[in-house]
Design an enzyme around this catalytic site. Sequence first.
Site, PDB file in Angstrom:
ATOM      1  CG  ASN A 186      -1.939   1.040   1.202  1.00 35.20           C
ATOM      2  OD1 ASN A 186      -1.727   2.109   0.627  1.00 35.20           O
ATOM      3  ND2 ASN A 186      -3.067   0.763   1.769  1.00 35.20           N
ATOM      4  CG  HIS A 438      -8.244  -1.230   5.097  1.00 32.04           C
ATOM      5  ND1 HIS A 438      -7.137  -0.742   4.429  1.00 32.04           N
ATOM      6  CD2 HIS A 438      -8.025  -2.559   5.274  1.00 32.04           C
ATOM      7  CE1 HIS A 438      -6.288  -1.749   4.233  1.00 32.04           C
ATOM      8  NE2 HIS A 438      -6.810  -2.856   4.727  1.00 32.04           N
TER       9      HIS A 438
END
Length: 1101
Positions: A186, A438
């Site tokens: 990420n 998320h």
Amino acid sequence: MLVPQSDLTDNHQPMEVVAQPEAANTVENQPVEDPPSSRFTWRIENFSRLNAKKHYSEVFVVGGYKWRILLFPKGNNVDHLSMYLDVADSASLPYGWSRYAQFSLAVVNQIHNKYSIRKDTQHQFNARESDWGFTSFMPLGELYDPCRGYLVNDTLIVEAEVVVRRIVDYWTYDSKKETGYVGLKNQGATCYMNSLLQTLYHIPYFRKAVYHMPTTENDMPSGSIPLALQSLFYKLQYSDSSVATKELTKSFGWDTHDSFMQHDVQELNRVLCEKLEDKMKGTVVEGTIQQLFEGHHMNYIECINVDYKSTRKESFYDLQLDVKGCHDVYASFDKYVEVERLEGDNKYHAEQYGLQDAKKGVLFIDFPPVLQLQLKRFEYDFMRDTMVKINDRYEFPLQLDLDRDGGKYLSPDADRRVRNLYTLHSVLVHSGGVHGGHYYAFIRPTLSDQWYKFDDERVTKEDMKRALEEQYGGEEELPQTNPGFNNTPFKFTKYSNAYMLVYIRESDKDKIICNVDEKDIAEHLRERLKKEQEEKEHKKKEKAEAHLYTIIKVARDDDLAEQIGKDIYFDLVDHDKVRSFRIQKQITFNVFKEEIAKEFGIPVQFQRFWLWAKRQNHTYRPNRPLTPLEETQSVGTLREVSNKVHNAELRLFLEVELGLDLRPIAPLDKTKEDILLFFKHYNPEKEELRFVGRLFVKSTGKPIEILSKLNKMAGYAPDEEINLYEEIKFEPSVMCEPIDKKITFRASQLEDGDIVCFQKSLPVESIEQFRYPDVPSFLEYVHNRQIVHFRSLEKPKEDDFCLEMSRLYTYDDVVERVAQQLGLNDPSKIRLTSHNCYSQQPKPQPIKYRGVDHLSDMLVHYNQTSDILYYEVLDIPLPELQGLKTLKVAFHHATKDEVVIHTIRLPKQSTVGDVINDLKTKVELSHPDAELRLLEVFYHKIYKIFPPSEKIENINDQYWTLRAEEIPEEEKNLGPNDRLIHVYHFTKETAQNQMQILNFGEPFFLVIHEGETLAEIKVRIQKKLQVPDEDFAKWKFAFLSLGRPEYLQDSDIVSSRFQRRDVYGAWEQYLGLEHSDNAPKRAYAANQNRHTFEKPVKIYN
């Protein structure tokens, strides 16, 4: 965006941190009897008067652990409320403590509880990250707005729900080993992209097509989307560890700020597929995107009483399905094809038949092999003028039959031979609220019963229940902790739920879940990636073996001559740019000297090595030669002796003495009396500093004795008059002092490794002609010089020009240089704004006139230094502007249907009356004596008429619209029984089984007379608003109090309803005009909530 709290906000993703083994037996990890879950409510009174930057709640206990909430009332360096869960006793916990919690934080809406803002996350708390939460919890503008209901009587209510979970070991987990798949790293807030990329990668037919897109070895991944995607997919297929996406986002043309903005997955999906479709044109894989994802539906309108039908075929790549009001996917499809009847006032105009009763709807002509369903989890809420997330329970099946009920979703033209039976391939999940959260995905790559969860770097095996039922949303009831007691069950809204589903048609699955192997991958790509892999392996091996080797860095006279005056000015050398050797630790130094002999052609007996030392004043100089005994030791031992600070490497200076024939000779025997000095020469004419050599001098000798040698080094005549300076230090400020040529080196406190700078002595009259006439002034300049990139505030992404400046420049120096560059006579018309290093954008507030002392203050952002400034050219000098208040006023013309926004600038101590007088000079009035008034309008309601005497300094036009209008004549002559009432437009909407009133359009005042009926008032309203009879006949009229409508009949006396006088405030009484909202939105309405917008996803290449 989830970040650990610190005074410096930073874009970290949530990290899960493993418990240290040392903590295994501490009290912290003992079983506890407290409930593992709890809700804590915190009432904060006098909230707007809190002055401290941070504010902590009292301590509460969950799972045997102490917690508290940490809040930043004015934001943690952002214009949002910042809120975190904090381990209350972190400072006193034993070494290696760790705890894992799932939690949600909420700001309660005290008017409508359903508008409360709640965000959830989970975190592994430890000593390094003892708090976790949300830096941008909610916009401050929304929080402090009294109409929104978050702050009531200056009291804020915050709730925390905490569930303490068992600790999982995250560090040692190997996704490839456990599952056969790897994750994606990420890079900011890119988990939304990672979940989509994993889904696309696991559609093998799609992956194969990407591999077959033509690319060449000359392409660069960062500039070519096809190559970047091929590279990413190859690594996902063959790598052993998680894969980075940086090359791909670079190929999109995204800067780092783009990566940190959470975008919409559907938007990214569409844009990416469109890009690939475009890049596939004219290649062997042209049309793949359409073949996989494209379906068609038919929009139709069919008349009931005459034979007329209108149809239009449209294609889709994904379908958006309603979640609100639908309990599962089938209910959403039923709603999608629902037939709408066009009748009564809403008849359809059929070409030759005129107005007709008709039915309108959508039916599907064909579905694609890969069906992408976007679930509408995010919706616009008109009451709050913001996006909200719908966490309602919504079911989806493992097998989806779109031929059900006799093919009720299919159009008459559909090919009924195709069996539309689908099987679920992936479930994309969003966890969190509307402002962030998320994303991860549950995928079954081969459509077997085994599901996998792809959560950024981590891939885990999951069962079907986790992938399906647990992603339906709704509420989760946590198990009772004390059964038998009458405690209410602890319900936790599940903020994690599916927002996108991918189904694959059974009849196409063998074609789509195909085999993809090396032969599908172009040779040049395999080579390139193999090479990358080998380099990576090599680095990994080096890292693994690093403890067996010592890095030795050897600086020589050549390095000093090469670097000083070009790369560096202070000290002697940049050690990262000198020759480096990787030597096994057990090898003796004498053996290493043989390698040096081979490398540099200097026989072993002529080499002498010096150790470097870091001095207390932060300079780094050769300190002493190695002793013969030390040279017999291993390089590993020497490295430990040399310097504890740079324990990863051994840094040396190689001294080689040359004879008259310039060949190496044995070094001189060094006694304590001998000092090794290094010399730099400065030329003020060329502003040039260079290394010219080194000498041994006797500590009892004097500089005057070596002047001829120095002149020779500089190429001067032997008797040239020169000045000497010692370069002492340069951090935090430069210290360079003259050396007295007539006293001894020892008296001047010179020692081994010191630097002497020298230059020609300048006659007094010629000093003026040089910018930096002597060594100290030149070093001062070099130390403080700064190249600043100036950008126009209107184009904040592009450098406009660069200027070399000194960090010591005053505010006036800086604006003068900018004005000079722009050819502007008055520097005070320049306004500067600093750069935010984190968002890569201008800071919201410009720099005040002489508001900072030096350029260095303008460039600092927390602990970071930037080299960017933004400038504007104002129409009046900045000091004058700062004394003014700027207001944006929307002027509504009395007779024309137009609104013009005027910017009014007046001294801060001015009144509303001054604003009105200024406005009169700018606007067109219906007659010369017209009087104006200023109103505060917010969400289509009038909240205030400003008295002319009110000071303008405190008026806020950022969140509400200021409206100016002429006062109608009828209002000026109010009779004793006349009343001025508010009139607002509204429509009704049913949401979550509750009726909501939505106001829209322009509110206005109306005079009503005693005994006047609704019928009489309607005539005046129709005339005022100029509504055609046909439309006006459909309008309904109601008296509204506290948002409840009471519908009126034409014969009702309206004034009898309005008994209270001068009612202002959010729940006032008003006359409501109920009708549909057809008006085009005015541009300035965007100002009502400018904070909810984000950049749309763009891929620039």
